[in-house]
Scaffold this motif. Structure first.
Motif, PDB file in Angstrom:
ATOM      1  N   TYR A 144       0.791  -1.223   0.000  1.00 37.81           N
ATOM      2  CA  TYR A 144       0.000   0.000   0.000  1.00 37.81           C
ATOM      3  C   TYR A 144       0.831   1.285   0.000  1.00 37.81           C
ATOM      4  CZ  TYR A 144      -4.103  -2.807   0.426  1.00 37.81           C
ATOM      5  OH  TYR A 144      -5.095  -3.719   0.156  1.00 37.81           O
ATOM      6  N   HIS A 168       2.148   3.688  -2.254  1.00 41.32           N
ATOM      7  CA  HIS A 168       2.114   4.133  -3.645  1.00 41.32           C
ATOM      8  C   HIS A 168       3.077   5.311  -3.806  1.00 41.32           C
ATOM      9  CE1 HIS A 168      -1.315   1.535  -4.252  1.00 41.32           C
ATOM     10  NE2 HIS A 168      -1.945   2.132  -3.266  1.00 41.32           N
ATOM     11  N   ASN A 195      -5.526  -3.417  -2.735  1.00 45.21           N
ATOM     12  CA  ASN A 195      -4.543  -2.591  -3.444  1.00 45.21           C
ATOM     13  C   ASN A 195      -4.904  -2.436  -4.918  1.00 45.21           C
ATOM     14  OD1 ASN A 195      -3.844  -5.460  -3.361  1.00 45.21           O
ATOM     15  ND2 ASN A 195      -2.148  -4.897  -4.699  1.00 45.21           N
ATOM     16  N   GLN A 221      -5.676   1.081  -6.732  1.00 43.83           N
ATOM     17  CA  GLN A 221      -4.936   1.414  -7.950  1.00 43.83           C
ATOM     18  C   GLN A 221      -5.904   1.866  -9.037  1.00 43.83           C
ATOM     19  OE1 GLN A 221      -1.436   0.836  -7.933  1.00 43.83           O
ATOM     20  NE2 GLN A 221      -1.272   1.931  -9.862  1.00 43.83           N
TER      21      GLN A 221
END
Length: 502
Positions: free
Chosen positions: A121, A123, A233, A237
């Motif tokens: 997680y 990013h 996730n 995304q």
């Protein structure tokens, strides 16, 4: 921004500088190394590790960025860190006066605070289209048990990227909050209709954009709401959304081998007792989001076991795996090593195993396979996946002492008493609002009595298991003798027939 940078801890400044380096961003004096050569005449870029530089140097470099796009990126990156830091700190402060409901909210928050979660997680390559949620005030985050579950469907675009095409959000009561088709606003190469259930015709007239959904999600997740999903996730995304307070059921639950993430369908069968979809059927966003929420609540409210044991078919449980067999031992000899009536299926070798091979011993039923495993002499252990196996030493027909492994095809079932004990413990915690208060003398006496009774129960269980083992061994011997008698009778009949002929 300058005032915020001056007040940040060093570890945050280091993280921001590393992010800037990774993106190759250029300030008014260039990149990080260009800045060091200009700022530090003595060491220059030879000391380029941000962790070895002072706060003043780090913040001075970050202040060289003035473009609107760069400032937006730094603000998002900083917000991401603040969100995660807030969640991390809130773990450490739990009031003894909290209600059971608030404690369950805390349980939800703690579910995914492990290394895998942070790797998946984080990013670190956010672009401007990414949205970062604002968790709000620390006090509200600490006490919030608001939960939403999300599921998204994506299509494959002609530029090779994936785009959101459908999103569904449900609340804790499984009421649908969002259930929308989304215009990908790109040329679509594959709608993946067999999975998404969406076709080109479904999107005719759809004007809802990703930005519209992001706006609604950001508002929904403010004030510390928890976002739930399976392989969440992927959904984040697709939504291009960063949210720090999450529960990913694919990380909460795990297979007993600890190596694989369980599928949503398997979790529904194992934990919730139903199949979410038949094989080959397209996904249903509402069903998937509801399933993820039910799974999370099963852990938070009912304390279900997070280890998923696969339902191994009877045909598989009627087998034993014999492996690491020396090639010098022919498969026919294995009937001397393993007792019982079974056929042998030699498994093809996938790789060179140092002169060893393996076979499957196929019995008539799981009971016979279990009996054979129990009776075979060897040191019992478990393989890397936790399945019982024995290292068996024997002497081959060639007079050489050698060994092989005999392994079950499935894990042993846990004792019912263990799960009942866990259930009692959980119920006791749930029903008591005073779990953190001192225990009375009476409670302590009761616990001592319970422990004593439990010890006696354990002794009885051991004795029962020993007697069962004896019965299994006797049953096996009787079965073996019956077969010998049957074979002798056949021989007698054949002998009589031969005498009559002569």
């Amino acid at each position: 921004m300058d005032q915020k940078l001056d007040s940040l801890e060093k570890k945050v400044l280091v993280e921001l500088v590393k992010l800037v380096q990774k993106r190759g961003m250029q300030g008014t004096v260039g990149g990080w190394k260009d800045f060091l050569n200009l700022y530090d005449k003595k060491f220059g870029s030879s000391l380029s590790d941000p962790a070895r530089r002072s706060n003043d140097v780090l913040s001075s470099f970050l202040k060289t960025f003035g473009k609107e796009e760069d400032l937006k990126f730094l603000a998002k990156a900083l917000q991401c860190h603040l969100n995660r830091d807030l969640v991390e700190k809130s773990k450490k402060i739990i009031s003894v006066d909290e209600s059971p409901e608030q404690c369950r909210g805390w349980s939800a928050q703690l579910l995914n605070t492990h290394n895998t979660h942070y790797v998946i997680y984080s990013h670190h390559t956010k672009r401007l289209e990414w949205v970062v949620t604002n968790l709000g005030k620390k006090s509200k985050v600490m006490r919030s048990n608001t939960m939403y579950a999300v599921d998204c469907e994506m299509v494959l675009c002609e530029d090779g990227s994936e785009a959101l095409v459908k999103v569904c959000v449900v609340d804790r009561k499984l009421e649908v909050i969002i259930n929308e088709l989304v215009n990908p606003q790109k040329a679509v190469a594959d709608y993946r209709s067999e999975i998404t259930g969406v076709s080109a015709d479904d999107l005719v007239g759809v004007t809802r954009s990703l930005a519209d959904i992001q706006k609604r999600m950001k508002k929904l997740l403010s004030h510390g709401a928890i976002l739930v999903g399976h392989s969440l996730n992927n959904d984040l995304q697709a939504l291009k959304l960063d949210h720090a307070r999450v529960i990913d059921t694919s990380l909460v639950f795990k297979h007993s081998d600890g190596l694989r993430r369980p599928s949503l369908n398997n979790l529904c069968k194992a934990i919730l007792g139903y199949e979410i979809r038949k094989q080959g059927s397209p996904h249903n966003c509402v069903d998937d989001a509801c399933a993820a929420m039910k799974l999370a609540l099963a852990v938070i409210e009912r304390g279900v076991d997070c280890v998923v044991r696969e339902d191994v078919p009877e045909t598989e449980r009627a087998k034993l795996l014999l492996h690491r067999i020396p090639t010098s031992v022919p498969s026919e000899e294995l009937h001397r090593v393993v007792p019982g009536d079974f056929t042998i299926e030699v498994k093809p070798s996938k790789k060179a195993e140092g002169g060893n091979y393996c076979v499957i011993a196929i019995f008539n039923n799981p009971q016979e396979a279990d009996q054979a495993f129990e009776i075979v002499n060897g040191n019992q252990e478990t393989d890397s996946c936790g399945r019982p196996q024995k290292l068996v030493e024997f002497q081959s027909n060639a007079g050489i002492t050698t060994s092989l492994y005999v392994r079950k095809m499935a894990l042993d079932e846990p004792l019912d008493q263990v799960s009942m004990k866990k259930k009692r413990v959980f119920q006791g915690e749930e029903n008591s609002g005073e779990s953190k208060k001192l225990k009375t003398e009476q409670e302590i006496k009761e616990e001592i009595m319970v422990d004593s009774n439990q010890s006696n129960c354990d002794d009885h269980l051991k004795e029962i298991e020993r007697l069962r083992q004896e019965v299994r061994e006797k049953d096996f011997q009787i079965s073996k003798q019956d077969k010998i008698i049957s074979e002798l009778r056949k021989k007698v009949k054949n002998t009589k027939k031969d005498k009559k002929k002569t």
